[in-house]
Design an enzyme around this catalytic site. Structure first.
Site, mmCIF file in Angstrom:
data_model
loop_
_atom_site.group_PDB
_atom_site.id
_atom_site.type_symbol
_atom_site.label_atom_id
_atom_site.label_comp_id
_atom_site.label_asym_id
_atom_site.label_seq_id
_atom_site.Cartn_x
_atom_site.Cartn_y
_atom_site.Cartn_z
ATOM 1 C CE LYS A 241 -2.606 -1.501 4.670
ATOM 2 N NZ LYS A 241 -3.337 -2.048 5.819
ATOM 3 C CE LYS B 23 -6.164 6.765 7.959
ATOM 4 N NZ LYS B 23 -6.097 5.278 7.813
ATOM 5 C CE LYS C 169 -13.136 3.319 10.337
ATOM 6 N NZ LYS C 169 -12.455 4.004 9.222
ATOM 7 C CG ASP D 107 -10.659 5.593 -1.491
ATOM 8 O OD1 ASP D 107 -9.721 5.645 -2.316
ATOM 9 O OD2 ASP D 107 -11.802 5.241 -1.795
#
Length: 299
Positions: free
Chosen positions: A41, A46, A72, A159
């Site tokens: 998530k 991550k 990002k 996502d």
């Protein structure tokens, strides 16, 4: 007949049914390297996991390439010490003529020789991140950057329904999920498991297991894993030292040798060895939303 009278599409089928998919170009297959994609998530850590795992592989003597797959473009900054230009930005500069690029225009050196690439992506709501991932792999192949690589790590955005989420699964051997010992993270992991298994119908990717991150305990993660037939293969505790390493724009392997950092480094080395030596392909049975809601938490 009104459109409302038509039979609704079956959205519970296999990979690609009922949706527009990003399909792999056969010429873009990654060959020779072990390929891992890191999922979880948003905000679960991550990029921290990916960068320290890349560093751990490099400490084992492996030639590592990390590809950040989030607009990002902050996946690799602890390896390079800076925010590097993205592939999409570099392509814009040459009016999308990739033949004008050199490898050093979009591949940057990071800690201990780790090669770093940020795929980037279109502004929110304007395009598919899966296209950018595909173009990045094509460029790497065209410039022979994958021929001398032992390990490729895709650090993937959170996502589940995005093409940018799906595209790395077309290349990966194993998918690794970063979670925490809380409801939201495990709920997201359950959905990611289902998405990866849908891709595994058509691609070689299989699930390697999960990493409990930023967690003092692992009881909820372990209970979920026992229930669905999944494995926790590492545990990174909730330490301020890890937060400090991000603020200093460094991996844990560049931080001072205090006891906490040394222990977490050992866990990352152990995780890298586990993945390099090969994990059994897991086939857990993800839970329906209501069942996982009932499973997690306390009375």
């Amino acid at each position: 007949m009104s459109p409302l009278d038509r039979v609704p599409p079956n959205l519970r089928g296999q990979d690609g049914e009922g949706s527009v998919q990003v399909h792999q170009d056969e010429t873009a297959k990654i060959e020779g390297a072990k390929v891992f994609s890191v999922y979880g998530k948003g905000g679960i850590g991550k990029s921290t996991t990916s960068s320290n795992l890349s560093a751990a592989f490099s400490m084992l003597g492996k030639r590592v390439l990390q590809i950040g797959c989030d607009p990002k473009h902050d996946s690799t900054f602890t390896l390079t010490g800076t925010l590097v230009p993205t592939v999409i930005d570099i392509l814009k500069e040459v009016d999308f003529h990739p033949e004008e690029l050199r490898a050093e225009d979009f591949v940057f050196d990071g800690f201990n020789g780790v090669k770093c690439v940020e795929a980037g992506g279109p502004p929110a709501g304007t395009g598919c991140g899966g296209y950018v991932v595909g173009q990045t792999v094509k460029l790497l192949k065209q410039h022979h950057m994958l021929e001398d690589t032992d390990v490729v790590i895709f650090d993937v955005l959170g996502d589940v329904v995005c093409g940018g989420f799906a595209a790395p699964l077309q290349h990966a051997d194993r998918a690794l999920i970063v979670t925490a010992n809380d409801f939201d993270s495990i709920y997201a992991m359950n959905r990611i498991i289902a998405a990866v298994q849908a891709k595994s119908v058509n691609y070689k990717v299989r699930l390697a297991g999960c990493v409990a991150n930023r967690s003092k305990d692992t009881d909820e993660v372990d209970r979920y894993c026992r229930t669905v037939g999944f494995d926790r293969i590492a545990h990174m505790p909730d330490l301020d030292a890890i937060r400090r390493s991000r603020l200093k724009k460094k991996t844990l392997f560049e931080m001072p040798d205090d006891e906490e950092i040394v222990q977490v480094r050992k866990e990352y080395i152990r995780l890298a060895e586990t993945l390099w030596n090969g994990t059994e392909p897991l086939a857990p049975a993800p839970l329906p939303d209501r069942e996982i809601f009932e499973l997690l938490g306390f009375d």
